[in-house]
Design an enzyme around this catalytic site. Structure first.
Site, mmCIF file in Angstrom:
data_model
loop_
_atom_site.group_PDB
_atom_site.id
_atom_site.type_symbol
_atom_site.label_atom_id
_atom_site.label_comp_id
_atom_site.label_asym_id
_atom_site.label_seq_id
_atom_site.Cartn_x
_atom_site.Cartn_y
_atom_site.Cartn_z
ATOM 1 N N HIS A 282 0.828 -1.215 0.000
ATOM 2 C CA HIS A 282 0.000 0.000 0.000
ATOM 3 C C HIS A 282 0.854 1.252 0.000
ATOM 4 C CE1 HIS A 282 0.801 0.898 4.272
ATOM 5 N NE2 HIS A 282 0.699 -0.405 4.496
ATOM 6 N N CYS A 298 2.755 -4.809 6.840
ATOM 7 C CA CYS A 298 2.499 -4.749 5.404
ATOM 8 C C CYS A 298 3.736 -4.243 4.667
ATOM 9 C CB CYS A 298 1.311 -3.835 5.118
ATOM 10 S SG CYS A 298 -0.282 -4.496 5.677
#
Length: 329
Positions: A282, A298
């Protein structure tokens, strides 16, 4: 008192010298003579090098005019992809190859439009995630931030290139990084996340390296997964949902909550969800911290880099998490 006056005089003399060194003509004309710029100060050569790497899709992260770690990572990947002598530093062979593939001036003029000033903008981006949940949007904090992100440039460097400019008046001409229109990308069949080097690579069907990005990959508190996963979703302008099971440091909420979309959302402008629930690739509200700070498990890229990657992948593409030794094989 004399010493103070002298020091003040020296400082006044230094500022015009820096501004002169960062004039567009100096940056466009910069050449590599064998001397590597330092990370401590802005350099015309570093600006030009970062732009050439960005155009080649070997991202240096945020273009900030400094020869830092992310530039070194991009140079290493570029050398490997082009069968050039590898090394952390810039070499004459790498410089010649980069220049041969990108002959346009690296800076250009841009006229601020009424649309650039339209917003809506945030008065201030909250520091804590829980303070974001009541906001109607997580947009930019102003035109300066929006223009910086559009042209992949730090706000500091944008200000240095445009002394005295407040970026708040339509019709004003400003100096920006010249980025050619994005061509239709070659599809990637495999994405490789190097957990030790803090990098992401995208490979084509023939095994060629298509793109490289510096990244923030997990932390000791929240490590990334191991092995191979697959792309599950590709979502632009995502909502962010916090789950108390994540147990993020600094978040006290015991109940789930949502944060509205926007480039300053906790996952930025794009979410590439993986087949391990809760994990993805992301964007970020802090491009200057990519590869220089931990993530919550992440893989964090600049907003513009994750947008580029999102155009290359689709559901089912492999995302392999490797360490240095595995990546070298």
């Amino acid at each position: 008192m004399k010493r103070i006056v002298l020091l003040a005089g020296l400082l006044c003399l230094a500022e015009p010298a820096l501004a002169a060194a960062l004039k567009p003509d100096a940056i466009n004309a910069a050449e590599f003579s064998g001397k590597i710029p330092t990370e401590e100060k802005l350099s015309p050569l570093a600006v030009k090098l970062q732009v050439l790497l960005d155009r080649a899709h070997f991202s240096p992260g945020e273009i900030d005019g400094r020869f830092g770690e992310n530039v070194e990572k991009a140079l290493l990947a570029y050398a490997e992809a082009n069968a050039l002598p590898p090394g952390k530093a810039l070499t004459p062979e790498i410089w010649a190859k980069l220049k041969a593939n990108s002959g346009d001036p690296v800076l250009a003029q841009y006229t601020i439009t009424a649309e650039d000033l339209k917003g809506p903008f945030l008065a201030k981006l909250p520091a804590k995630m829980e303070q974001m949940k009541t906001l109607k949007h997580l947009n930019y904090t102003g035109p300066k931030e929006a223009l910086s992100e559009r042209f992949h440039i730090s706000q500091e460097l944008l200000a240095e290139l445009n002394p005295g400019q407040k970026f708040n008046r339509a019709g004003d001409a400003i100096t920006i990084v010249s980025l050619p229109p994005e061509a239709m990308p070659t599809p990637a069949v495999r994405v490789e996340v190097d957990k030790e080097r803090q990098t992401v690579k995208a490979f084509g069907a023939d095994g060629a390296l298509l793109a490289f990005y510096p990244a923030s990959v997990g932390s000791e508190e929240k490590p990334t997964p191991s092995g191979s996963l697959k792309v599950d979703t590709v979502d632009a302008n995502p909502n962010y949902r916090y789950n108390p099971k994540y147990k993020f440091s600094g978040v006290k909420s015991k109940t789930p909550f949502n944060i509205k979309p926007g480039p300053n959302n906790p996952v930025g402008a794009m979410w590439i969800g993986l087949t391990e629930p809760g994990y993805g690739i992301h964007g970020t509200a802090e491009p200057s911290r990519v590869s220089k700070s931990d993530s919550h498990g992440c893989v964090r890229l600049t907003n513009w880099d994750v947008l580029r990657l999102s155009r290359m992948v689709k559901k089912g593409v492999e995302v392999a998490f490797v360490d240095d030794q595995q990546a070298a094989k």
